[in-house]
Each structure stands twice: as structure tokens, then as C-alpha cells.
Design a protein around this motif. Structure first.
Motif, PDB file in Angstrom:
ATOM      1  N   UNK A   1      -2.577  -8.593  11.960  1.00 37.37           N
ATOM      2  CA  UNK A   1      -1.170  -8.642  11.591  1.00 37.37           C
ATOM      3  C   UNK A   1      -1.022  -8.783  10.075  1.00 37.37           C
ATOM      4  N   UNK A   2      -0.136  -7.963   9.511  1.00 41.51           N
ATOM      5  CA  UNK A   2       0.182  -8.041   8.089  1.00 41.51           C
ATOM      6  C   UNK A   2       1.689  -7.903   7.931  1.00 41.51           C
ATOM      7  N   UNK A   3       2.201  -8.365   6.797  1.00 43.96           N
ATOM      8  CA  UNK A   3       3.617  -8.231   6.509  1.00 43.96           C
ATOM      9  C   UNK A   3       3.871  -7.152   5.476  1.00 43.96           C
ATOM     10  N   UNK A   4       5.088  -6.642   5.450  1.00 44.82           N
ATOM     11  CA  UNK A   4       5.447  -5.573   4.524  1.00 44.82           C
ATOM     12  C   UNK A   4       6.901  -5.766   4.104  1.00 44.82           C
ATOM     13  N   UNK A   5       7.136  -5.819   2.810  1.00 44.20           N
ATOM     14  CA  UNK A   5       8.495  -5.915   2.293  1.00 44.20           C
ATOM     15  C   UNK A   5       8.791  -4.740   1.377  1.00 44.20           C
ATOM     16  N   UNK A   6      10.058  -4.389   1.242  1.00 47.88           N
ATOM     17  CA  UNK A   6      10.407  -3.225   0.425  1.00 47.88           C
ATOM     18  C   UNK A   6      11.796  -3.378  -0.161  1.00 47.88           C
ATOM     19  N   UNK A   7      12.032  -2.594  -1.189  1.00 46.45           N
ATOM     20  CA  UNK A   7      13.368  -2.422  -1.767  1.00 46.45           C
ATOM     21  C   UNK A   7      13.525  -0.968  -2.166  1.00 46.45           C
ATOM     22  N   UNK A   8      14.581  -0.347  -1.696  1.00 48.06           N
ATOM     23  CA  UNK A   8      14.913   1.017  -2.087  1.00 48.06           C
ATOM     24  C   UNK A   8      16.125   0.963  -3.004  1.00 48.06           C
ATOM     25  N   UNK A   9      15.942   1.490  -4.215  1.00 49.45           N
ATOM     26  CA  UNK A   9      16.960   1.382  -5.258  1.00 49.45           C
ATOM     27  C   UNK A   9      17.494   2.759  -5.619  1.00 49.45           C
TER      28      UNK A   9
ATOM     29  N   UNK B   1      25.145   2.395  -7.411  1.00 48.50           N
ATOM     30  CA  UNK B   1      24.281   1.224  -7.460  1.00 48.50           C
ATOM     31  C   UNK B   1      24.071   0.749  -6.031  1.00 48.50           C
ATOM     32  N   UNK B   2      22.871   1.018  -5.526  1.00 50.32           N
ATOM     33  CA  UNK B   2      22.588   0.687  -4.131  1.00 50.32           C
ATOM     34  C   UNK B   2      21.201   0.064  -4.036  1.00 50.32           C
ATOM     35  N   UNK B   3      21.130  -1.092  -3.432  1.00 49.00           N
ATOM     36  CA  UNK B   3      19.866  -1.787  -3.184  1.00 49.00           C
ATOM     37  C   UNK B   3      19.728  -2.029  -1.693  1.00 49.00           C
ATOM     38  N   UNK B   4      18.626  -1.563  -1.137  1.00 44.22           N
ATOM     39  CA  UNK B   4      18.338  -1.789   0.274  1.00 44.22           C
ATOM     40  C   UNK B   4      17.034  -2.578   0.387  1.00 44.22           C
ATOM     41  N   UNK B   5      17.157  -3.806   0.880  1.00 40.34           N
ATOM     42  CA  UNK B   5      16.009  -4.683   1.044  1.00 40.34           C
ATOM     43  C   UNK B   5      15.632  -4.733   2.520  1.00 40.34           C
TER      44      UNK B   5
END
Length: 305
Positions: free
Chosen positions: A254-262, A289-293
């Protein structure tokens, strides 16, 4: 049958006929694949009693079967992913085939030919050609995870990728009363309300408008298929098309993954026909201006022993 019982039977029949109550056919939809084939010797004679083993190389899942009197084997309800096939029978060399990738809803046929020898000897075949599905009468196309993640998506809506599967046209979005991300897709000239959606084997239609419920974000979706023309009985009440989506399955680690699409106006080219800002004397940008976390848990491949 009493009058009350007969009345309830009629009401239930009407509800099932109109798709308001799920039928066993709808419950039987699975987000899995099927593998079948025949085992023969070099002369073409069938070999009953051969042990056939499939191993999912990403998880270590092992399933075994024994060929019947006609030399046939069948594995149903296999999770999607990469597999290794092994066929063994006393007096013959062990047959091994690697590089098999099962996609959602696929039913490919893999025949094995055993050569005379001992079980300690093996003949290894690496699958290079696409698997041929000769059991399904429908026409389908699978959009795999690589395209889901890498193709540009407006707002990261996976439903935008339905139209690349062929013969699919988006007619409109659903009304404001529907769920976000709902679309009206016509496949092969069928009605948009005739498309059945499933997610991990469960019905995923909005019962109010019969469109799709929201699908997971691209990073969590493994793949999806769009099938039409000659659909099986598992597709139940929706005759136009079937969209079968599956999420990523786990393996051993198991691993974690985080992201942000700007998306930012400073990274975009200015429209040469845009109005000029009287304060700066420059053409106005789009102001975007859009941030998706987000984030999700993923599993790596199984460790080799």
C-alpha cells in the motif's frame, strides 16, 4: 393466488418491465474477465486431465482448473490485469504463456499445444499479439488507464472520454436537477437513455434521468469499456450500449498518492482579439484560476520471491 397477492404481482411485474426494480440480469454484471481455451498435443488430439493454472502477476492470485473430456478449460470472474498461464500434464513439457492482459468484460480464448517431454521441461510463449475474443457477439472498445490519465480532460471529467470509443456522440449534458458529470451519450444511433452504466459490477445509472452517476476521478479509474450491438443478457434493461468501468484494484503493498492540477491565466496565451484593459494598456487574459487537489491509496506490484 389471492386478490391482494395477484395485485402485488402485477405491480411488481410492471416495475421490473419499466426498469424501476433491478433484475437478476442487472445484478449479474461483473467488472471481471473470462479466460477459456483448449489443450491439445502437437497432432491436434485433445488432452483431458491437464492442469491449467492462471496467476495474476500483480497480486499473486492463483486459480487452477482441469481440462474436461474435450480438452477445454474455463476461468470465469477473473479480476482484470496481467496474467501468466501454465498448463501441465504428465508426459508432456509444461506450457507457459506470459504477457496476458485481461481487460474488463473480455472473454479471450487461449489454446495451448503441449509437446512430448517431461514436466521439468517447459515451453514459454510471451503474448505479443492482441487477444482474440471469439465468444462475444457484441462490439466493444476499452479505454485503458494510460489514456484516461494522459489525455486532456476539461475539468477532469472521465465521461468526456466516452466519445473516443467510437460510434459515440455526446448530445447534451443533463439538467441542473441531475448529478454533476452526467452526460447524454448516444452510442451507435441509440437513445441516450438506453446506455447502461456499471461501476465495479454495480449499476451506476441515475434513476431519475437514466444518465450516468458521477465516475471516479481519472487517477482512481483503471479502465472502462463501451459495448454495443449484440449485447449479452447481462446488460439487462439497456439495449443501446453498456459502459462498464472498474476502479484500480489493490496488490500487496500500500502506498499513498497526492496531486494538484493547476490551471492559471498566467500560463495561458492571451487572445489577440481580447479587449484592452484601460488600466494596464494590455489585452485582458482569460482570468482562469483553478486548483484541483486530491489523493488516493494505490498498491504497487507484488514483490518477486
Amino acid at each position: 393466488m389471492s386478490g391482494v397477492t395477484r395485485a402485488w404481482f402485477i405491480v411488481l411485474s410492471v416495475l421490473v418491465f419499466n426498469g424501476l426494480v433491478p433484475t437478476p440480469a442487472a445484478w449479474a454484471q461483473l467488472a471481471t474477465a473470462e479466460l477459456n481455451g483448449r489443450v491439445t498435443d502437437s497432432s491436434g488430439a485433445v488432452l483431458p486431465g491437464a492442469t491449467v493454472t492462471v496467476t495474476q502477476t500483480a497480486t499473486g492470485l492463483v486459480r487452477s482448473d482441469v481440462t474436461d473430456a474435450s480438452g477445454n478449460y474455463l476461468f470465469s470472474a477473473l479480476p482484470t490485469g496481467p496474467y501468466r498461464l501454465e498448463v501441465a500434464l504428465q508426459g508432456f513439457k509444461t506450457y507457459v504463456q506470459t504477457g496476458i492482459v485481461l481487460q474488463v468484460g473480455a472473454t479471450p480464448t487461449i489454446n495451448a499445444v503441449l509437446a512430448l517431454g517431461t514436466l521439468e521441461e517447459s515451453v514459454t510463449v510471451e503474448a505479443a499479439a492482441p487477444l482474440v475474443d471469439v465468444r462475444s457477439a457484441g462490439i466493444s472498445n476499452v479505454v485503458e488507464q494510460q489514456r484516461i490519465v494522459e489525455l486532456p480532460l476539461q475539468g477532469r471529467q472521465v465521461t468526456d472520454l466516452l466519445v473516443i470509443s467510437g460510434a459515440a456522440v455526446q448530445q447534451a449534458t443533463v439538467s441542473a436537477r441531475g448529478f454533476p458529470g452526467g452526460v447524454n451519450i448516444s452510442v451507435a444511433g441509440g437513445l441516450p437513455t438506453g446506455v447502461g452504466y456499471t461501476l465495479d459490477g454495480a449499476t451506476h445509472n441515475n434513476p431519475q434521468q437514466n444518465a450516468n452517476l458521477p465516475l471516479p476521478f481519472p487517477d482512481a479509474l483503471q479502465e472502462f469499456s463501451v459495448a454495443t450491438s449484440g449485447l449479452s443478457a447481462q446488460n439487462g434493461m439497456h439495449s443501446g450500449a453498456s459502459v462498464n468501468a472498474v476502479t484500480k484494484s489493490g496488490t500487496n503493498n500500500l502506498h499513498g498518492n497526492g496531486f494538484e492540477f493547476l490551471r492559471d491565466h498566467r500560463f495561458n496565451a492571451t487572445n489577440p482579439f481580447a479587449a484592452i484593459d484601460p488600466k494596464t494598456g494590455k489585452r485582458r487574459d482569460d482570468g482562469l484560476l483553478r486548483n484541483q487537489f486530491g489523493g488516493h491509496g494505490v498498491h504497487s506490484a507484488v514483490k518477486s520471491q
